[in-house]
Write an enzyme that holds these catalytic residues in place. Structure first.
Site, PDB file in Angstrom:
ATOM      1  CE  LYS A  63     -23.792  35.933  48.107  1.00  0.00           C
ATOM      2  NZ  LYS A  63     -23.651  35.796  46.662  1.00  0.00           N
ATOM      3  CE  LYS A  70     -21.087  31.073  48.021  1.00  0.00           C
ATOM      4  NZ  LYS A  70     -21.344  31.816  46.767  1.00  0.00           N
ATOM      5  CB  CYS A 120     -46.449   4.253  23.772  1.00  0.00           C
ATOM      6  SG  CYS A 120     -46.913   2.742  22.910  1.00  0.00           S
TER       7      CYS A 120
HETATM    8  S1  IVH Z   1     -25.893  43.032  50.271  1.00  0.00           S
HETATM    9  C1  IVH Z   1     -22.692  45.806  51.196  1.00  0.00           C
HETATM   10  N1  IVH Z   1     -27.903  41.426  49.866  1.00  0.00           N
HETATM   11  O1  IVH Z   1     -23.995  38.998  46.607  1.00  0.00           O
HETATM   12  C2  IVH Z   1     -23.540  44.590  51.110  1.00  0.00           C
HETATM   13  N2  IVH Z   1     -26.045  41.273  48.418  1.00  0.00           N
HETATM   14  O2  IVH Z   1     -21.321  37.975  47.119  1.00  0.00           O
HETATM   15  C3  IVH Z   1     -23.377  43.844  49.842  1.00  0.00           C
HETATM   16  N3  IVH Z   1     -26.288  39.595  46.656  1.00  0.00           N
HETATM   17  O3  IVH Z   1     -22.277  41.848  45.553  1.00  0.00           O
HETATM   18  C4  IVH Z   1     -24.585  43.445  49.197  1.00  0.00           C
HETATM   19  N4  IVH Z   1     -28.284  38.921  47.228  1.00  0.00           N
HETATM   20  O4  IVH Z   1     -24.407  41.132  44.253  1.00  0.00           O
HETATM   21  C5  IVH Z   1     -26.691  41.812  49.450  1.00  0.00           C
HETATM   22  N5  IVH Z   1     -29.756  40.074  49.621  1.00  0.00           N
HETATM   23  C6  IVH Z   1     -28.557  40.460  49.210  1.00  0.00           C
HETATM   24  C7  IVH Z   1     -27.929  39.889  48.096  1.00  0.00           C
HETATM   25  C8  IVH Z   1     -26.658  40.305  47.739  1.00  0.00           C
HETATM   26  C9  IVH Z   1     -27.300  38.775  46.365  1.00  0.00           C
HETATM   27  C10 IVH Z   1     -25.022  39.649  45.917  1.00  0.00           C
HETATM   28  C11 IVH Z   1     -24.516  41.025  45.638  1.00  0.00           C
HETATM   29  C12 IVH Z   1     -23.158  41.074  46.263  1.00  0.00           C
HETATM   30  C13 IVH Z   1     -22.793  39.631  46.254  1.00  0.00           C
HETATM   31  C14 IVH Z   1     -21.703  39.298  47.233  1.00  0.00           C
END
Ligand code: IVH
Length: 683
Positions: A120, A321, A431
């Site tokens: 993520k 998370k 130093c």
């Molecule tokens: S999938 C419909 N894949 O996380 C599915 N999102 O907290 C939604 N994000 O809005 C997105 N890495 O900006 C997806 N590998 C990933 C992601 C990802 C970061 C972000 C994205 C989303 C947010 C949600």
């Protein structure tokens, strides 16, 4: 792994109204100029508190409330999204993941066939529209239904090519972020142009993407995580598994996580997902970019379609998370310390704050130039970053929280340890006495357990020896006389003889330990082992130029010349060690260019070996580091994770996921006793 995090306590309606107001303002600042006064963790706690209050008092819910809204309801734009850009629901633990997956399977009425597991990325969501292979428009997520046109950002984002390798008409969705290096560069450029620093990479990316006119250049990075058709072409994007769409995207030339250590993978069950989650979490600290979790998606389009979406988030995906790696706290003071190599390094003293599971009171500031570049002041609110075992670092001041009462950071004019001069010709000040300035620290390091391992030489004893003028460096230990030692306070006959015997024993340590003891900048125990194995003798190491050093695994063009210079600087110490009869060769290793026959005969030659669980039998007392040394002595390569490249797993009692993975990959698994028998000559 992580516990479900807590929430802000909201006791009455007035507190609830305050909380909503604070959250709305923070979200507006966060998605606006990128300068929220709350860090992500505090914001999330506040919103969870609001949600809990609302659940208990449904009739008090305010229309402004951020709950259930994409981006906390903070932003709207005027470019409608073809398909809403959704958020993700969260889980915080292995149990949370398991019950989420079970819930999804119940909804589907069948098991999910496979899962996609990917990082993520911690940036901001973007929709990139390509027509006939050309990038025509960039739109932010906005409120999920419509976003802001940020097409002026085209050309600033690495991984988002102006032209794809095929003339496809497609909408790529992904995350725009700044790598750690891009963030540093952006802040240098920004403060250089007289603007306040960005607090963290995420707000730097958000702020930079939205700013139309800027008097400095910045670079960002795009990671795609999905693709949608924009017309009737590419109908297969509706039916292909997510993992295959990702392969397509990469083939078109857009950047995905595929080329990173945390590449998206497909897993068949929750145990497989969990193992990948742990792996990604373990790699997090070393990544060049920020991640705040792991995204788990049902891979097949049919599963996704049947599960569908809620108004806020898809039901077929969730975010696992990871604990926050960044917090805002105050910079109380800056200390200047002299390390064992004479480097003078500033250290931030912080108001204690919990980051990634531990309380941080100190953080590195690298060097004086760094302080100036970040425009830090005592009293500033600062963002601090810490992930895994990485040393916490101060990222930037939070400029809009300044009160005017902040004061400049005092920069030393002379060495804070000996009062002598400072060599400031390099970024890292030193130093002018070099290592001699802090001889006690160098000796302490040299005799440590992972170096010469001289028992009976604790800190106090070393201080005493240095102060009595008996030793100036650790080579002097080898010429200490019995009578000299006996004259020292609290040194009896027995302890003197024991110490002398321990020192004598250290003379026959393998080269890798002797080399490690030198404390060459940039070489710890594992790098020392690689160097010793590669060169086999100290003479070969001393004769090596920068090019020769680069043949050692993990040494690149930057590190190699530093090593050459360091070894030259240490020549008198090395000469003294050699003259005292300290071993200067690595057992079992052959110098570069010599006949490698000896290596081939080693029991683990060419093998990559992983150790898991607790060791027993003859290996019972070995630390993991000692096991790794043993593997390397026997010709193998020690690794901490099982992959397709692993040749052998040594699995003791309580072996867990590594063993399961090795079984799946059909890797040879042996017990500690079997392993001990194989390497008995090297024990
Ligand atoms: S999938 C419909 N894949 O996380 C599915 N999102 O907290 C939604 N994000 O809005 C997105 N890495 O900006 C997806 N590998 C990933 C992601 C990802 C970061 C972000 C994205 C989303 C947010 C949600």
């Amino acid at each position: 792994m992580s516990e479900t995090p807590g929430s802000a306590e909201i006791s009455d309606q007035a507190a609830y109204a305050d909380a909503v107001e604070t959250a709305v303002a923070a979200a507006a600042a966060y998605y606006g100029a990128g300068d929220s006064a709350l860090d992500d963790d505090s914001y999330d706690r506040l919103v969870r508190g609001i949600a809990e209050y609302e659940a208990a008092h449904p009739d008090h819910v305010l229309p402004d409330s951020p709950t259930g809204k994409v981006a906390g309801g903070a932003v709207v734009g005027d470019v409608p999204h073809t398909v809403p850009m959704l958020s993700l629901d969260n889980v915080f633990s292995a149990e949370g993941l398991e019950s989420w997956a079970a819930g999804l399977e119940r909804r589907l009425g069948r098991p999910v066939e496979r899962w996609s597991v990917e990082p993520k990325l911690d940036g901001l969501a973007i929709s990139a529209r390509y027509r006939d292979g050309r990038l025509v428009q960039l739109v932010t997520r906005g409120d999920g239904a419509a976003g802001e046109d940020v097409s002026h950002g085209i050309g600033m984002i690495v991984g988002l090519p102006g032209r794809l390798a095929e003339p496809v008409t497609v909408e790529l969705r992904g995350e725009v972020l700044m790598t750690h290096a891009q963030f540093e560069e952006a802040n240098t450029a920004r403060t250089g142009a007289g603007h306040p620093a960005f607090a963290n990479p995420r707000s730097a990316a958000a702020g930079s993407l939205r700013a139309r006119d800027r008097d400095y250049q910045v670079e960002m990075t795009f990671f795609a995580y999905g693709a949608l058709p924009m017309d009737d072409s590419l109908p297969e994007l509706r039916t292909l598994p997510h993992s295959e769409i990702m392969t397509r995207i990469a083939a078109w030339g857009a950047h995905t996580s595929a080329a990173t250590p945390v590449a998206g993978v497909v897993r068949e069950d929750v145990a497989g997902i969990q193992e990948r989650v742990e792996r990604i979490a373990a790699l997090r600290a070393e990544l060049e970019f920020g991640i705040d979790g792991i995204v788990i998606k049902a891979d097949l389009a049919a599963d996704q379609e049947q599960a569908g979406n809620s108004s806020r988030a898809p039901r077929w995906a969730t975010a696992y998370k990871l604990p926050a790696t960044e917090k805002i706290t105050r910079l109380l003071d800056v200390e200047w310390n002299v390390g064992r190599t004479g480097i003078i390094a500033p250290r931030a003293v912080l108001e204690p704050v919990e980051v990634d599971g531990s309380v941080i009171t100190y953080a590195t500031l690298h060097n004086a130039g760094d302080i100036a570049r970040r425009d830090l002041k005592i009293g500033d609110h600062v963002t601090v970053y810490k992930a895994g075992d990485v040393i916490p670092r101060v990222e930037a001041p939070v400029a809009h929280l300044r009160t005017g009462g902040e004061t400049p950071i005092p920069i030393p004019a002379s060495c804070p340890r000996c009062g002598g001069g400072i060599d400031d010709s390099q970024k890292r000040w030193r130093c002018s006495q070099g290592r001699a300035c802090h001889a006690i620290a160098s000796v302490r390091y040299a005799v440590g357990r992972d170096q010469l391992d001289i028992e009976g030489l604790g800190e106090n004893r070393i201080d005493q020896l240095v102060e009595a003028g008996l030793i100036a460096d650790f080579a002097d230990l080898f010429t200490l006389g019995r009578d000299e030692l006996l004259e020292l306070d609290r040194m009896g006959e027995t302890s003197t003889d024991n110490l002398l015997a321990a020192i004598e024993g250290a003379k026959s340590k393998p080269l890798n330990k002797v080399f490690c003891a030198l404390g060459v900048r940039g070489t710890g125990r594992s790098m020392s082992r690689r160097i010793a194995r590669h060169f086999a003798t100290m003479d070969e190491i001393r004769a090596a130029d920068a090019e020769a050093f680069q043949e050692v695994d993990g040494i690149g063009p930057e590190k190699a010349p530093v090593l050459v210079a360091e070894i030259a600087e240490l020549a008198p110490l090395i000469d003294k060690l050699a003259a005292a009869g300290v071993n200067m060769a690595e057992p079992g290793a052959t110098p570069p260019g010599a006949e490698p026959a000896a290596t081939e005969a080693l029991p683990l030659s060419g093998m990559s070996v992983v150790v898991t669980g607790s060791m027993s039998g003859p290996l019972a007392d070995l630390s993991r580091n000692e096991m790794n040394e043993l593997i390397e002595r026997a010709g193998g390569k020690a690794s901490s994770s099982v992959s397709a490249r692993t040749s052998l797993l040594v699995a003791g009692e309580k072996a867990g996921s590594k063993k399961a993975k090795a079984e799946k990959l059909e890797i040879e698994i042996i017990t500690p006793d079997e392993f001990a028998a194989r390497v008995k000559e090297h024990l």
